[in-house]
Write an enzyme that holds these catalytic residues in place. Structure first.
Site, short mmCIF file in Angstrom:
data_model
loop_
_atom_site.label_atom_id
_atom_site.label_comp_id
_atom_site.label_asym_id
_atom_site.label_seq_id
_atom_site.Cartn_x
_atom_site.Cartn_y
_atom_site.Cartn_z
CD GLN A 1 0.72 -8.94 -2.47
OE1 GLN A 1 1.39 -9.62 -3.23
NE2 GLN A 1 -0.53 -8.65 -2.73
N GLY B 1 -4.58 -4.23 -3.74
CA GLY B 1 -5.55 -3.19 -4.07
C GLY B 1 -4.75 -1.97 -4.48
CG HIS B 2 -2.02 -2.11 -7.04
ND1 HIS B 2 -1.15 -2.70 -7.92
CD2 HIS B 2 -1.72 -2.64 -5.82
CE1 HIS B 2 -0.37 -3.56 -7.26
NE2 HIS B 2 -0.71 -3.53 -5.99
CG ASP C 1 -1.89 -1.18 1.21
OD1 ASP C 1 -2.22 -1.67 0.12
OD2 ASP C 1 -2.28 -1.63 2.31
P1 GDP Z 1 -0.76 0.35 -3.54
O1 GDP Z 1 -1.36 -0.93 -3.09
O2 GDP Z 1 0.72 0.40 -3.30
O3 GDP Z 1 -1.11 0.70 -4.95
O4 GDP Z 1 -1.39 1.50 -2.61
P2 GDP Z 1 -2.95 1.64 -2.18
O5 GDP Z 1 -3.71 2.09 -3.36
O6 GDP Z 1 -3.40 0.43 -1.49
O7 GDP Z 1 -2.84 2.75 -1.08
C1 GDP Z 1 -2.31 4.02 -1.34
C2 GDP Z 1 -3.34 5.09 -0.99
O8 GDP Z 1 -2.72 6.34 -0.91
C3 GDP Z 1 -4.42 5.25 -2.04
O9 GDP Z 1 -5.60 5.66 -1.42
C4 GDP Z 1 -3.88 6.35 -2.94
O10 GDP Z 1 -4.88 7.06 -3.63
C5 GDP Z 1 -3.20 7.23 -1.93
N1 GDP Z 1 -2.01 7.95 -2.38
C6 GDP Z 1 -1.05 7.55 -3.26
N2 GDP Z 1 -0.04 8.46 -3.29
C7 GDP Z 1 -0.37 9.43 -2.42
C8 GDP Z 1 0.30 10.63 -1.98
O11 GDP Z 1 1.39 10.98 -2.40
N3 GDP Z 1 -0.36 11.38 -1.06
C9 GDP Z 1 -1.57 11.03 -0.56
N4 GDP Z 1 -2.13 11.84 0.34
N5 GDP Z 1 -2.21 9.91 -0.93
C10 GDP Z 1 -1.61 9.12 -1.85
P1 IMO Z 2 -0.88 -4.18 -2.24
O1 IMO Z 2 -0.46 -4.74 -3.58
C1 IMO Z 2 -0.91 -4.56 2.09
C2 IMO Z 2 -1.09 -8.61 3.74
C3 IMO Z 2 -2.36 -9.00 4.47
C4 IMO Z 2 -1.78 -9.95 5.52
C5 IMO Z 2 -0.70 -10.67 4.73
C6 IMO Z 2 -1.12 -12.03 4.19
O2 IMO Z 2 -2.19 -3.46 -2.30
O3 IMO Z 2 0.21 -3.40 -1.62
P2 IMO Z 2 -2.67 -12.69 2.14
O4 IMO Z 2 -4.12 -12.41 1.86
O5 IMO Z 2 -1.75 -12.20 1.09
O6 IMO Z 2 -2.42 -14.14 2.45
O7 IMO Z 2 -2.35 -11.91 3.50
O8 IMO Z 2 -0.36 -9.83 3.64
N1 IMO Z 2 -1.29 -8.11 2.36
C7 IMO Z 2 -1.19 -6.82 2.01
N2 IMO Z 2 -0.99 -5.71 2.76
N3 IMO Z 2 -1.03 -4.45 0.75
C8 IMO Z 2 -1.21 -5.53 -0.01
O9 IMO Z 2 -1.19 -5.49 -1.36
C9 IMO Z 2 -1.35 -6.80 0.61
N4 IMO Z 2 -1.55 -8.05 0.17
C10 IMO Z 2 -1.50 -8.84 1.25
O10 IMO Z 2 -2.97 -7.87 5.06
O11 IMO Z 2 -1.16 -9.22 6.54
MG MG Z 3 -2.88 -1.60 -1.80
#
Ligand code: GDP
Ligand code: IMO
Ligand code: MG
Length: 428
Positions: A223, A40-41, A13
């Site tokens: 991840q 979840g991207h 994340d």
């Molecule tokens: P990912 O799994 O690495 O793609 O990241 P996620 O989408 O799960 O979580 C990142 C969150 O931070 C999302 O809600 C993005 O919209 C938000 N985000 C990404 N870059 C920035 C940033 O530079 N500043 C802020 N405030 N939010 C950001």
């Molecule tokens: P992105 O791509 C954050 C974490 C879960 C749990 C552990 C094992 O959005 O960065 P799983 O379902 O993979 O067996 O769970 O890994 N986890 C993540 N945490 N971002 C993710 O993906 C994750 N994918 C799995 O929360 O701790």
């Molecule tokens: Mg994510």
């Protein structure tokens, strides 16, 4: 420079979706290489706001080919829903291809993920319950079913029947749960197969062709490094490698072809699920970061644990990934912080540790040793030029570069595609 791998540098994340959506503009192919719909991207661009679980974050550019590689495990129901959601927003998914070698997440995988978590009780890992662990376990146990198997109903039925026989024994005799019906799963997955048939391909050759022509290719990780089954906080990890090296295996490319490895890091740390996190803040500052940045999981909605930047873990991540460039996200969240802490070492008993421990018992007892730097007052989310950032923000970044021994070449100051400061061009 042609092939760039993008990985999460922390516990996931970090903002990979945002960075990939940005860099994909110049790519010919964007290929996801690991994980499944546990990812979840989030992408925020002129098409809207999207949370992609399987489809690569390059899908918003009509001229970019998107591949879900062999290293990904695929729940076809999630994939079809995602295709539908994108189409409803006017996003074309005709250039999407799914590797015939990718393994399928079957209904017994999601069921067993939940049952195993419940059986672990207090020792639960906090998985996303998407069936990821059981699906990857079946892959290496040689009892998995691959996407390509859906194209031949007889092969599919034979594989499903063999796999389900054992799964039903486990479900009924170990967990006292109801058995699953072969006919129901067979019919449901044949239907999915018909709907995704046109996307299924041998995808590694598509990537080889692009690389041979010197076309820019992005490998999209899921991840983060600290969730890696080998180098992460085992057993509190995921079940496929999120590291850059896995990018090669996950799409079928040799390591010599990778030109750069971009590690995405948040300006602080977060973690969802159980397991040690030395800099976790269970106080007002942690709550402030969570609320300001809306730190709630994009896949499960769970609140993310928040804490100061951990440079011990960060340095380790740079090393095990071979990161050449850092994309630092969420720097804007520190707007208004008068002081910012960085963890530069751990204290374990009377010892000072500067390397990330492999032993979980040690890591769990590590206390962060902090260094404090000055924060800044003003909002930086509208800044697009590195030199316009407050001196304190530039100072924070240069301290991170020093501690991680790696340059920060992209700075994200908000969720939108446009909220970016490019220090360096990635494709030349
Ligand atoms: P990912 O799994 O690495 O793609 O990241 P996620 O989408 O799960 O979580 C990142 C969150 O931070 C999302 O809600 C993005 O919209 C938000 N985000 C990404 N870059 C920035 C940033 O530079 N500043 C802020 N405030 N939010 C950001
Ligand atoms: P992105 O791509 C954050 C974490 C879960 C749990 C552990 C094992 O959005 O960065 P799983 O379902 O993979 O067996 O769970 O890994 N986890 C993540 N945490 N971002 C993710 O993906 C994750 N994918 C799995 O929360 O701790
Ligand atoms: Mg994510």
């Amino acid at each position: 420079m042609a092939v760039v791998t993008i990985v999460g540098g922390q516990w996931g994340d970090e903002g990979k979706g945002k960075i990939i959506d940005l860099l994909a503009k110049k790519a010919k192919i964007v290929a996801r290489f690991s994980g499944g719909d546990n990812a979840g991207h989030t992408v925020v661009n002129p098409h809207g706001e999207f949370r992609l679980h399987l489809i690569p974050s390059g899908i918003f550019y009509p001229e970019v080919t998107c591949i879900i590689g062999n290293g990904v495990v695929i729940n076809p129901a999630v994939l079809l829903q995602e295709i539908k959601d994108l189409s409803n927003h006017g996003v074309d998914t005709n250039r999407l291809f799914v590797s015939d070698r990718a393994h399928l997440i079957m209904p017994y995988h999601t069921l067993l993920d939940a049952l195993e978590e419940e059986r672990r009780s207090k020792g639960a890992l906090g998985t996303t319950r998407r069936g990821i662990g059981p699906a990857f376990a079946d892959k290496v146990a040689r009892s998995g079913i691959r996407v390509g198997d859906l194209l031949d109903k007889e092969t599919f039925r034979n594989r499903l029947s063999a796999a389900l026989e054992l799964k039903n024994i486990i479900l009924t005799e170990v967990y006292q749960a109801s058995p699953l019906s072969l006919e129901e799963i067979y019919n449901q997955y044949c239907h999915y197969g018909e709907q995704i048939a046109s996307f299924i391909q041998e995808t590694s050759s598509m990537i080889h062709e692009a690389v041979a022509k010197g076309e820019p290719v992005l490998l999209e990780g899921a991840q983060g490094a600290l969730l890696d089954p080998d180098f992460g906080t085992y057993p509190y990890v995921t079940s496929s490698s999120p590291l850059a090296a896995a990018g090669c295996v996950g799409v079928g490319l040799g390591p010599k072809e990778i030109d750069r490895v971009v590690g995405v890091f948040k300006a602080y740390n977060t973690r969802v699920g159980a397991g040690p996190m030395p800099t976790e803040l269970k106080d007002e500052t942690g709550n402030l970061i969570r609320e300001k940045a809306h730190e709630y999981g994009a896949t499960t909605g769970r609140p993310r644990r928040c804490g100061w930047f951990d440079a011990v873990a960060g340095r380790f991540s740079v090393q095990i990934n071979g990161i050449t460039d850092i994309a630092l996200t969420h720097l804007d969240i520190y707007d208004g912080f008068s002081q910012i802490k960085i963890c530069t070492a751990y204290k374990f008993n009377d010892e000072v540790i500067t390397s990330f421990p492999s032993n979980l018992d040690i890591l769990e007892k590590c206390q962060p040793i902090y260094e404090e730097v000055e924060g800044w007052e003003e909002s930086i989310s509208g800044i697009r030029n590195f030199d316009k950032l407050p001196a304190e923000a530039r100072n924070y970044m240069s301290r991170l570069e020093e501690l991680l021994s790696c340059p920060i070449n992209l700075v994200s100051v908000g969720p939108d595609r446009r909220q970016i400061i490019s220090v360096k061009e990635f494709f030349s």
